[in-house]
Design a protein around this motif. Structure first.
Motif, mmCIF file in Angstrom:
data_model
loop_
_atom_site.group_PDB
_atom_site.id
_atom_site.type_symbol
_atom_site.label_atom_id
_atom_site.label_comp_id
_atom_site.label_asym_id
_atom_site.label_seq_id
_atom_site.Cartn_x
_atom_site.Cartn_y
_atom_site.Cartn_z
ATOM 1 N N PRO A 34 -1.542 -5.119 5.010
ATOM 2 C CA PRO A 34 -1.068 -3.982 4.224
ATOM 3 C C PRO A 34 0.333 -3.554 4.666
ATOM 4 N N TYR B 58 -9.513 -9.627 14.530
ATOM 5 C CA TYR B 58 -9.380 -8.202 14.819
ATOM 6 C C TYR B 58 -9.924 -7.374 13.641
ATOM 7 N N PHE C 198 -8.337 -0.799 5.780
ATOM 8 C CA PHE C 198 -7.326 -1.489 6.584
ATOM 9 C C PHE C 198 -7.940 -2.708 7.274
ATOM 10 N N PRO D 169 4.459 3.695 9.427
ATOM 11 C CA PRO D 169 5.057 2.362 9.291
ATOM 12 C C PRO D 169 5.750 2.199 7.936
ATOM 13 N N GLY E 19 1.035 3.750 1.963
ATOM 14 C CA GLY E 19 1.359 4.324 3.272
ATOM 15 C C GLY E 19 0.198 4.022 4.188
ATOM 16 N N LEU E 20 -0.066 4.910 5.142
ATOM 17 C CA LEU E 20 -1.231 4.703 6.000
ATOM 18 C C LEU E 20 -2.490 4.793 5.146
ATOM 19 N N ILE E 21 -3.367 3.850 5.308
ATOM 20 C CA ILE E 21 -4.622 3.868 4.549
ATOM 21 C C ILE E 21 -5.778 4.047 5.542
ATOM 22 N N PRO E 22 -6.949 4.429 5.082
ATOM 23 C CA PRO E 22 -8.065 4.645 6.019
ATOM 24 C C PRO E 22 -8.451 3.356 6.757
ATOM 25 N N ASP E 23 -9.128 3.550 7.884
ATOM 26 C CA ASP E 23 -9.428 2.423 8.764
ATOM 27 C C ASP E 23 -10.262 1.328 8.093
ATOM 28 N N TYR F 107 -5.589 -3.188 19.620
ATOM 29 C CA TYR F 107 -4.544 -3.452 18.626
ATOM 30 C C TYR F 107 -3.208 -2.915 19.128
ATOM 31 N N LEU G 136 -14.344 2.791 17.617
ATOM 32 C CA LEU G 136 -13.050 2.648 16.945
ATOM 33 C C LEU G 136 -11.883 2.866 17.909
ATOM 34 N N THR H 192 -8.981 0.180 18.649
ATOM 35 C CA THR H 192 -7.626 0.585 18.289
ATOM 36 C C THR H 192 -6.677 0.394 19.471
ATOM 37 N N VAL I 33 0.851 -1.192 0.000
ATOM 38 C CA VAL I 33 0.000 0.000 0.000
ATOM 39 C C VAL I 33 0.891 1.248 0.000
HETATM 40 N N1 HBI Z 1 -2.621 1.627 7.309
HETATM 41 N N2 HBI Z 1 -0.845 0.897 6.073
HETATM 42 C C1 HBI Z 1 -1.476 0.979 7.251
HETATM 43 N N3 HBI Z 1 -0.924 0.397 8.346
HETATM 44 C C2 HBI Z 1 -1.529 0.468 9.563
HETATM 45 O O1 HBI Z 1 -1.012 -0.072 10.551
HETATM 46 C C3 HBI Z 1 -2.742 1.159 9.658
HETATM 47 C C4 HBI Z 1 -3.272 1.742 8.489
HETATM 48 N N4 HBI Z 1 -4.430 2.406 8.546
HETATM 49 C C5 HBI Z 1 -5.183 2.518 9.769
HETATM 50 C C6 HBI Z 1 -4.507 1.939 10.939
HETATM 51 N N5 HBI Z 1 -3.397 1.292 10.849
HETATM 52 C C7 HBI Z 1 -5.067 2.113 12.298
HETATM 53 O O2 HBI Z 1 -5.785 3.301 12.335
HETATM 54 C C8 HBI Z 1 -5.911 0.935 12.759
HETATM 55 O O3 HBI Z 1 -5.164 0.139 13.647
HETATM 56 C C9 HBI Z 1 -7.116 1.360 13.516
#
Ligand code: HBI
Ligand code: FE
Length: 296
Positions: free
Chosen positions: A116, A158, A106, A133, A99-103, A178, A171, A175, A97
């Protein structure tokens, strides 16, 4: 077309974003052949440094997972090589992916046994800390335990739980679960405390701090307690939660009706990141000297 939460500095990711090549589920191609020598060298350096620093601090299953997936210091892992091994073990696979993607996407990936992974690897000036990450955190930190059936099942559960939490408006609570397990969990194994959380095993300094420092609390795993507990996302944790076994983690979460748990959690007070409360199984009551000195 999908919208990205953070801009990326990785040119291969940028190219795919600009070309509209990001798929609806936010995946892109790893383009492994396009990693540079410097990037492979950074992986090697991180891998060597981290395995040395860890010594025997990580849970046994973590080292087994590195072995089983063929992860070593020779090069950035090629998902075309890792995925057949991972899929054979647990049905999981790694997807790339930007980078960070929406919840929501994910959680959907996790529910579908796809983890991802960011394509980029940190730069030399980010070697000790970065908030996003990168592929080292995502693969070295997360992939080994995805090859362990009981943990693989927990991660998929999860994902399903996360999708439900979005509907319940809980959420933040899920979270925290996690965060305090998958990212920063400790485990008691043969009477010794070990690391299994990906955020710790992939961190040079926190791998020692989490186990050896006097500062943080170490408290027995309790799902409602964790869901009420605030956390630090930008510094070492003030509290670590300790599981007895991976089976315990799975038992307490899979096939549990979270609705009554959420009801109680919503009524209860929040617990500060450093808090110790009645009913806690306290392995260590931390001095909090690190946090009190101002932290990072
Ligand atoms: N996206 N690539 C990626 N890696 C994550 O760890 C990640 C994410 N998007 C949302 C997210 N984590 C957290 O908001 C969730 O654990 C709730
Ligand atoms: Fe992570």
């Amino acid at each position: 077309m999908v919208e990205l939460r953070v801009p990326t500095s990785d040119p291969i990711v940028q190219r795919q974003v600009e070309a509209g090549a990001v798929r609806d589920d936010y995946t892109i191609d790893q383009c492994w052949d396009e990693y540079t020598e410097e990037e492979h060298a950074m992986w090697a350096k991180l891998y060597d440094r981290q395995t040395q620093m860890l010594g025997g601090r990580a849970v046994k299953e973590f080292y087994d997972g590195l072995d089983a997936l063929g992860l070593d210091n020779s090069k950035i892992p090629d998902f075309r090589e890792v995925n057949p091994k991972l899929e054979a073990l647990t049905g999981w696979k790694l997807v790339t992916v930007p980078g960070l993607i929406p919840d929501e996407p994910f959680f959907t990936h996790l529910a579908n046994r796809q983890f991802p992974v960011g394509r980029f690897i940190r730069k030399p000036h980010e070697i000790d800390y970065l908030q996003e990450p990168d592929i080292f955190h995502d693969v070295f930190g997360h992939a080994p335990l995805l090859g362990l059936p009981v943990f693989a099942d927990y991660m998929a559960a999860y994902g399903r739980g996360g999708l439900r939490a979005l509907k319940f408006g809980t959420l933040e609570n899920i979270t925290r679960l996690y965060w305090y397990t998958v990212e920063f969990g400790l485990i008691k194994q043969d009477d010794a405390m070990k690391i299994y959380g990906a955020g710790i095993v992939s961190s040079f300094a926190e791998s020692v701090f989490s186990l050896d420092a006097r500062s943080p609390n170490r408290i027995g795993f309790d799902i409602e307690r964790i869901m009420r507990t605030q956390y630090r996302y930008d510094d070492f944790q003030q509290t670590y939660f300790v599981i007895d076994s991976f089976e315990q983690l799975l038992d307490r979460t899979v096939n549990q009706d979270f609705a009554p748990i959420y009801d109680r959690v919503k009524q209860a007070e929040e617990i500060p990141a450093r808090g110790v409360i009645d009913g806690d199984t306290v392995y260590t009551e931390g001095t909090q000297e690190y946090a009190d000195a101002g932290g990072r």
